[in-house]
Design a protein around this motif. Structure first.
Motif, PDB file in Angstrom:
ATOM      1  N   GLY A   6       0.847  -1.111   0.067  1.00 22.97           N
ATOM      2  CA  GLY A   6       0.122  -0.009   0.131  1.00 22.97           C
ATOM      3  C   GLY A   6       0.806   1.241  -0.142  1.00 22.97           C
ATOM      4  N   GLU A   7       0.127   2.363   0.493  1.00 15.54           N
ATOM      5  CA  GLU A   7       0.845   3.714   0.401  1.00 15.54           C
ATOM      6  C   GLU A   7       1.986   3.554   1.450  1.00 15.54           C
ATOM      7  N   GLU A  10       2.906   8.971   5.330  1.00 15.47           N
ATOM      8  CA  GLU A  10       3.063  10.237   4.965  1.00 15.47           C
ATOM      9  C   GLU A  10       4.265  10.974   5.803  1.00 15.47           C
ATOM     10  N   ARG A  83       1.007  -2.127   6.728  1.00 12.47           N
ATOM     11  CA  ARG A  83       0.520  -1.007   5.909  1.00 12.47           C
ATOM     12  C   ARG A  83       0.212   0.077   6.762  1.00 12.47           C
ATOM     13  N   ASN A 133      -7.030  -5.344  -0.167  1.00  8.06           N
ATOM     14  CA  ASN A 133      -5.893  -4.772   0.200  1.00  8.06           C
ATOM     15  C   ASN A 133      -4.692  -5.654  -0.503  1.00  8.06           C
TER      16      ASN A 133
END
Length: 150
Positions: A6-7, A10, A83, A133
């Motif tokens: 996944g991402e 941040e 994740r 996912n």
């Protein structure tokens, strides 16, 4: 190093580490999965967070039962991934540490107790594309490959 799916996280955002246990539940060429309908329909491996003071295996049995209504046996550790996600049900940014087990679904005891969840059986080959996912998809594909080579 634990594989991430996944991402990426941040920069500057604080993530709460949230360990969890999830089950691949194969039976007769199918997988027992759960569909969580809120906030949007999402097909998932049954499982969830490990409560404070709880050990992974009791958490796995509890979570599978809550989300599917099924009892399981013979869980075996299969892998781990992480994740970084926003969890709207908790209003929380989390680093989920997902411990994946393979277990045998034994018996449906009751309907799912977890609100907005439904137990579903899906052909094992279809499960890979239906899971919501990429970490769940990766481990479902790994298990399918192992079963094909036996």
């Amino acid at each position: 190093m634990i594989r991430r799916f996944g991402e990426p996280p941040e920069p500057g955002r604080h993530y709460h580490r949230r360990p969890g246990v999830y089950a691949l539940l194969p039976r007769n060429g199918q997988f027992l999965l759960t569909c969580q309908y809120d906030p949007d329909p999402d097909i998932q491996l049954p499982g969830g967070g490990i409560d404070p003071g709880e050990s992974p295996l009791p958490a796995l049995h509890r979570e599978v039962h809550e989300e599917t209504g099924w009892s399981i046996s013979t869980p075996q550790k299969f892998g781990i991934f992480r994740r970084f996600v926003y969890m709207p049900e908790y209003d929380l940014w989390a680093e989920k540490l997902c411990h994946i087990y393979v277990a045998r679904p034994v018996q449906r005891i009751a309907p799912p107790r977890e609100k907005n969840h439904e137990a579903i059986w899906t052909d094992a080959s279809d499960a890979v594309s239906q899971l919501g996912n990429p970490g769940d998809r990766f481990f479902a594909a790994q298990l399918n490959r192992l079963k094909q080579h036996r």
